[in-house]
Design a protein around this motif. Structure first.
Motif, mmCIF file in Angstrom:
data_model
loop_
_atom_site.group_PDB
_atom_site.id
_atom_site.type_symbol
_atom_site.label_atom_id
_atom_site.label_comp_id
_atom_site.label_asym_id
_atom_site.label_seq_id
_atom_site.Cartn_x
_atom_site.Cartn_y
_atom_site.Cartn_z
ATOM 1 N N UNK A 516 -6.055 5.164 0.300
ATOM 2 C CA UNK A 516 -5.785 3.882 -0.409
ATOM 3 C C UNK A 516 -4.572 4.507 -1.305
ATOM 4 N N UNK A 517 -4.688 5.517 -2.094
ATOM 5 C CA UNK A 517 -3.735 5.929 -2.939
ATOM 6 C C UNK A 517 -2.457 6.297 -2.409
ATOM 7 N N UNK A 518 -2.436 6.966 -1.200
ATOM 8 C CA UNK A 518 -0.974 7.339 -0.638
ATOM 9 C C UNK A 518 -0.340 6.080 -0.026
ATOM 10 N N UNK A 519 -1.262 5.068 0.392
ATOM 11 C CA UNK A 519 -0.581 3.851 0.772
ATOM 12 C C UNK A 519 0.116 3.010 -0.320
ATOM 13 N N UNK A 520 -0.793 3.167 -1.487
ATOM 14 C CA UNK A 520 -0.362 2.468 -2.692
ATOM 15 C C UNK A 520 1.265 3.237 -3.270
ATOM 16 N N UNK A 521 1.075 4.311 -3.284
ATOM 17 C CA UNK A 521 2.369 5.237 -3.501
ATOM 18 C C UNK A 521 3.325 4.689 -2.696
ATOM 19 N N UNK A 522 3.036 4.830 -1.518
ATOM 20 C CA UNK A 522 4.175 4.375 -0.416
ATOM 21 C C UNK A 522 4.742 3.108 -0.513
ATOM 22 N N UNK A 798 -9.534 -0.802 4.970
ATOM 23 C CA UNK A 798 -9.438 -1.263 3.626
ATOM 24 C C UNK A 798 -7.840 -1.597 3.479
ATOM 25 N N UNK A 799 -7.163 -0.734 3.875
ATOM 26 C CA UNK A 799 -5.742 -0.982 3.650
ATOM 27 C C UNK A 799 -5.346 -1.954 4.230
ATOM 28 N N UNK A 800 -5.853 -2.283 5.658
ATOM 29 C CA UNK A 800 -5.587 -3.337 6.651
ATOM 30 C C UNK A 800 -5.923 -4.831 5.846
#
Lengths: 850, 260
Positions: A516-522, A798-800
């Motif tokens: 989740x964190x790396x998706x948020x950063x991206x 969760x990201x989905x």
């Protein structure tokens, strides 16, 4: 029986110490979190109650931000204050002057207080709080009596490196921003502490000069009730005489508003921390279960003897459970003490984020103590119950048998139930993904919890490939010792599985959060790239407003093409009949020249009493292009605005965007909260940036960021949170590692004769240590691999479900690789004690052991 | 392996004890398990060590087999004095020059029969001599059991696997500690027969601690221990002679106990 239990405990104190440690840490974390949360609440309650008067005269309206000091242009005159003071219900009326945009710089010229708690600057005037005490009390020195004098809160003065008599530097929101004052004293709220906020107390004249451009007026009035007058009567009486645009409210209302506002934030912290305590306790339960399982299986002969001597099944079960109970009692007691220490540690951690909690409110409440004992005892007893029952099932004849290993039953039932549970989990997650009624995250969360539990139950089966692989890898690299280690990890799948599961849980959470964190950063990187089309952004780290003079000067800098000024203000809009607190972004004409809003309907050009809505806001308000919305601004003024257009949701502006002129009309004091700057074609960016930075050099906290710096700022904030989460999960991982130590120690003990034999036929001490270390590594890697695989899946799912907000999916591959390496290191560390103990065994004694 | 080293050849020493003393405990509670034993064990001989319980027979074997360190005196295996060796060297010596068969728990439960047999070699990182391995395996009659784990074999089969393991590294000397103590008579006969053959056919040196006269009757030479000393010796023993000696030893021990 009790005496026997007691003897058992004493005889196995080293072994039990390790599983007690699991209880100690789990309960310690829980108690620490509870104590900290209680202390946090107490700190804020004390401050809120200690700083609120019987009644307050303040700008009218529903906009709660007005209470947080957003400057408005409506004021109370000294005559109004006199009128209030003359009321028979009023014992004392004190005018206050406050405003945002002041900052205290330390001796090192750095901002005191960091980015967390606010800086509250106001005039000092003695007034009483709701309990009839002075709101502020001196710690040292005196109060500011003339311009040029300042009193700070004791903690900020200390953090800034100032002593009474020193010259203090303040940034103020008007005139010459950087000013020096003489520190005449230090003070604090009567309620104790400031929770990290910086208090700047000024002489009334000077406060008026800074916040009101010298007008002899006040922004609010504190009222103290006369004897025998209730607070409601006081507020009602005051309401009759307050100037237009103002209202009088009781202290109780103010307290409730503030507690509601802070309460939400405190609840989030408390739930956040409790989650990690629960994880730690669940991991601890695994360890306790495993330890008792092994202890019971090693005590088969003893249990059988007891049965043969006439002990009933129930007595055998009870003796194990009493042992668990005593262990839980000791563990919980130590855990509570540890928790007290831990809460101080947490307070220290939050202090670095600018949230100051006084040590004296961190005490173990009866509720915390009760919760600690109940949780510790229940979890331990439940975890020990299955092994205890197993102990009772030993037939008495086993006492006479030579072969004493308890055969592990087949995995079939486990496999069938596990598979069914897994499918249920998948169904729940799928329900969440396709948008079943209710919150998606709850469906997915429930499914994920089932997955984690099921994986723990199935670990002996699903972990097998990992263990087979590690056996062959170890065998190839380390020869026979490696091969034996691989075999040992495989020989008791339940034990290995349960031990690895403890680590698995921690790593599953770590990996899911990592995704989740790396998706948020991206996602944020992409947003900055695609949508933040300005060359430079000028903002405060707190995103508060700052004086307009900087923007004015920046417009004059050579090489600057476009400057867009924006001011965010809290507003209130009625949604379905109730006032909804939100933000409005006031923008100038240049805004749409720099940023491109993707319009769904209407135009992005606004002027006069017009507004733009984001799609999301438009849906909330059920208003679209051409409709008129009623917006209430700080100060209570409501302005009808025509919706000129609806744009796709974007982070570059608020859901409600209005022309700056509307804010003027509403009487909101002008400041900038963000300035976007585009450089002219052909201009030297570096030089322009340097010139812009020169403009703000007396306000070092106001930063001029290019895109890269802005990205780094955002990802820095994401990472900071991520590291806090990792830090909290570290405790669960430590407990899991203790579990590995425990299992290995018990296994080594159980295999004493085998180790003796291996030593006799030529296994060297070093290779013996290697063998035990590799078994530990195999368990750790199994836990890590299962956890990371599960965590990745959960994170991706969760990201989905959050794909509207997290448009990009990024997998933290390098972090995962790092976790695996860390798991191997933990495996090696966990093996140190058991391996040394094994290698110290005397060969002959080991062989001769029964 | 056609020669018969024990007949007529110059007897070479495989292992020897020089004034071995081993005491346990201190002061009043001191027990002298070995009270100055000196003995030579010859190559290519099957030697039995017998004696009543507590006579020191196991301690003697443990000291000679580098499993235990004597309080004083010297133990020599294959020309190497064990006294000055560090744990690492002792481990290597056990691995390469000594074979073991214990009374029970001889095998690593996680390994198959074949892996157990080859364990000392694989620990040393040595390649097994395939012909020799086959010869040993056929000799113990375990060809069809090689893939089985210990839990899938009978006690007799397990002991035979242990014997094969003791031999496969071609050690200078094999120590067997009551190898038939837990076996029925048929299995015992198989194991003892194999040890006898390993001496006769392969020229192996075997030292066996036992208190079973039947087992001892398979050997070439019997050393009788009592109270930590070698008190008697018998060559080419038969069962009656052994029983006679043993009962005499028991009587002496009992008498001494009464006197002391």
């Amino acid at each position: 029986m009790f005496r026997l239990t007691w003897r058992n405990l004493l005889a196995r104190k080293v072994r039990l110490l390790m599983s007690t440690l699991a209880i100690v840490l789990g309960i310690g974390f829980l108690a620490g979190v509870m104590t900290f949360s209680t202390g946090l609440n107490a700190t804020f309650d004390n401050i809120v109650e200690g700083s609120t008067p019987d009644a307050q005269v303040r700008p009218a309206g529903d906009v709660q931000g007005a209470n947080a000091g957003v400057g408005t242009t409506s004021l109370v005159t000294p005559a109004d204050v006199d009128k209030l003071a003359a009321l028979p219900e009023v014992a004392q009326a004190t005018g206050s002057v406050d405003g945002l945009g002041s900052f205290l710089l330390g001796k090192d010229d750095k901002l005191v207080g960091g980015q967390g708690a606010p800086t509250l600057a106001f005039n000092y005037a003695p007034s009483e709080n709701i309990q009839g005490e002075q709101v502020l009390e001196l710690v040292e020195g005196g109060w500011p009596e003339k311009p040029g004098e300042v009193t700070l809160d004791a903690s900020s003065a200390e953090r800034g490196g100032y002593a009474v008599g020193d010259t203090v530097t303040l940034i103020v929101p008007s005139g010459q921003p950087r000013r020096t004052f003489t520190l005449v004293g230090t003070a604090e709220f009567n309620g104790g502490g400031t929770a990290g906020a910086t208090l700047v107390l000024l002489d009334t004249k000077e406060a008026q000069e800074i916040f009101l451009d010298g007008a002899d007026a006040f922004t609010s009035v504190s009222l103290t009730a006369a004897d025998g007058v209730s607070r409601t009567e006081l507020a009602d009486a005051a309401k009759a005489v307050v100037p237009e645009g103002f209202t009088a409210v009781t202290g109780d209302k103010v307290i409730k508003e503030q507690q509601d506002q802070i309460g939400q934030f405190l609840d989030v912290i408390s739930i956040f921390l409790t989650t990690f305590a629960v994880i730690a306790i669940v991991v601890g339960a695994f360890i306790i279960f495993n330890t008792f399982s092994i202890l019971v299986s090693q005590r088969v002969r003893e249990s059988a003897l007891l049965r043969a001597l006439g002990a009933s099944k129930r007595q055998v079960t009870r003796s194990v459970l009493i042992e668990a109970f005593l262990m839980a009692l000791v563990g919980s007691t130590l855990g509570l003490l540890l928790g007290l220490g831990l809460s101080r540690g947490l307070a220290g951690l939050f202090r670095t984020f600018g949230l100051d909690i006084a040590g004296e409110v961190l005490t173990l409440t009866p509720f915390t103590i009760a919760s600690g004992y109940v949780t510790g005892i229940v979890v331990t007893m439940v975890a020990a119950f299955v092994p205890a029952r197993r102990a009772a099932k030993v037939p008495p004849v086993a006492a006479m048998r030579d072969d004493l290993t308890v055969q592990e039953k087949g995995m079939r039932r486990r496999l069938v139930l596990g598979t069914i549970a897994m499918v249920v989990g998948v169904a729940l997650v799928a329900a969440g993904l396709v948008g079943a009624p209710g919150t998606d995250a709850i469906w997915i969360g429930a499914g994920a919890v089932i997955w984690v539990v099921t994986t723990a139950v199935l670990a002996p089966v699903v972990g097998r490939p990992v263990l087979l692989l590690s056996r062959s890898v170890f065998g190839r690299i380390f020869g026979t010792a490696g091969r034996l280690a691989g075999e040992n990890a495989l020989r008791s799948p339940r034990r290995t599985g349960a031990t690895a599961s403890a680590l698995m849980i921690g790593l599953a959470v770590v990996s899911a959060v990592g995704v989740l964190a790396s998706s948020l950063s991206a996602t944020q990187d992409k947003i900055v790239d695609d949508q933040f089309t300005s060359d430079f952004l000028v903002q405060l780290p707190t995103f508060q407003g700052f004086p307009t003079q900087y923007g004015d000067q920046m417009e004059e800098v050579d090489g600057v093409d476009l400057v867009s000024r924006q001011q965010g203000v809290p507003v209130s809009i009625e949604v379905a009949g109730t006032p909804d607190q939100t933000f409005a972004n006031g923008v100038d004409a240049a805004f749409t020249e720099i940023y491109t809003l993707k319009m769904v309907s209407g135009t992005d050009q606004i002027s006069g009493d017009q507004a733009l809505l984001s799609e999301g806001r438009s849906d909330d308000l059920k208003a679209t292009t051409g409709d008129t919305i009623e917006v209430q601004f700080p100060g209570g003024k409501t302005i009808p605005l025509e919706v000129a257009g609806v744009f796709e949701d974007t982070p570059v502006t608020s859901g409600l965007t209005v022309p700056l002129a509307v804010l003027d009309e509403a009487g909101v004091k002008r400041s900038d909260s963000s300035i976007s700057i585009n450089v002219a074609d052909g201009a030297d960016r570096g030089a322009v940036k340097q010139d812009l930075e020169d403009v703000v050099k007396d306000l070092p906290i106001l930063s001029v960021q290019d895109k890269q710096e802005f990205k780094e700022l955002i990802s820095g904030q994401v990472n900071q949170l991520l590291y806090v989460i990792y830090g909290l999960l570290a405790l669960a991982v430590v407990i899991a590692v203790i579990g590995i130590v425990n299992t290995l120690s018990l296994s080594v003990l159980e295999r004493t004769r085998e180790i003796g034999l291996l030593r006799a036929v030529g296994l060297s001490r070093r290779k013996l240590r290697t063998m035990i270390t590799l078994e530990s590594v195999a368990i750790a890697v199994l836990g890590a691999v299962l956890g990371m695989a599960l965590g990745l899946v959960i994170g991706v799912v969760l990201r989905q479900s959050l794909k509207d907000d997290l448009t990009e999916l990024a997998l933290p591959i390098s972090s995962l690789a790092l976790f695996l390496v860390v798991a191997v290191i933990f495996g090696v560390l966990a093996a140190v004690i058991p391996a040394v103990r094994a290698s110290r065994m005397k060969v002959l004694q080991a062989i001769a052991t029964e | 392996m056609t020669e018969q080293p024990r007949e007529g050849a110059v007897a070479e020493v495989a292992a020897s004890a020089r004034d071995l003393v081993k005491t346990y405990g201190k002061g009043e509670a001191e027990v002298r398990a070995l009270d100055g034993v000196s003995v030579d064990l010859m190559k290519g001989e099957f030697t039995a060590v017998m004696g009543p319980s507590g006579s020191g027979k196991s301690t003697l074997m443990h000291c000679l087999a580098a499993l235990d360190t004597p309080t004083s005196g010297e133990a020599i295996v294959d020309g190497t004095s064990l006294g000055r060796l560090k744990d690492k060297d002792l481990t290597t010596l056990r691995r390469e020059r000594v074979g073991f068969v214990f009374q029970s728990f001889n095998l690593v439960p996680t390994l198959s029969a074949e892996e157990n047999i080859l364990l000392p070699l694989s620990l040393a990182g040595r390649k097994p001599d395939r012909d020799w391995f086959d010869q040993v395996v056929d000799s113990v009659g375990l060809r069809d059991r090689l893939g089985h784990r210990p839990s899938e074999m009978s006690g007799g089969q397990q002991q035979r696997v242990a014997c094969a393991r003791a031999l496969v590294s071609k050690p200078s000397i094999v120590f067997a500690d009551e190898p038939t103590g837990n076996l029925d008579s048929t299995s015992s006969a198989e194991v003892l027969g194999f040890l006898r053959r390993s001496v006769d056919e392969f020229g192996q040196t075997v030292v066996m601690v036992t208190h079973d006269p039947v087992a001892a009757s398979y050997t070439d030479r019997i050393l009788f221990l009592a109270d930590g000393l070698i008190v008697d010796e018998l060559r080419e023993p038969d069962r009656d002679a052994i029983l006679e000696k043993m009962s005499k030893l028991q009587d002496v021990a009992a008498a001494r106990k009464q006197a002391g």
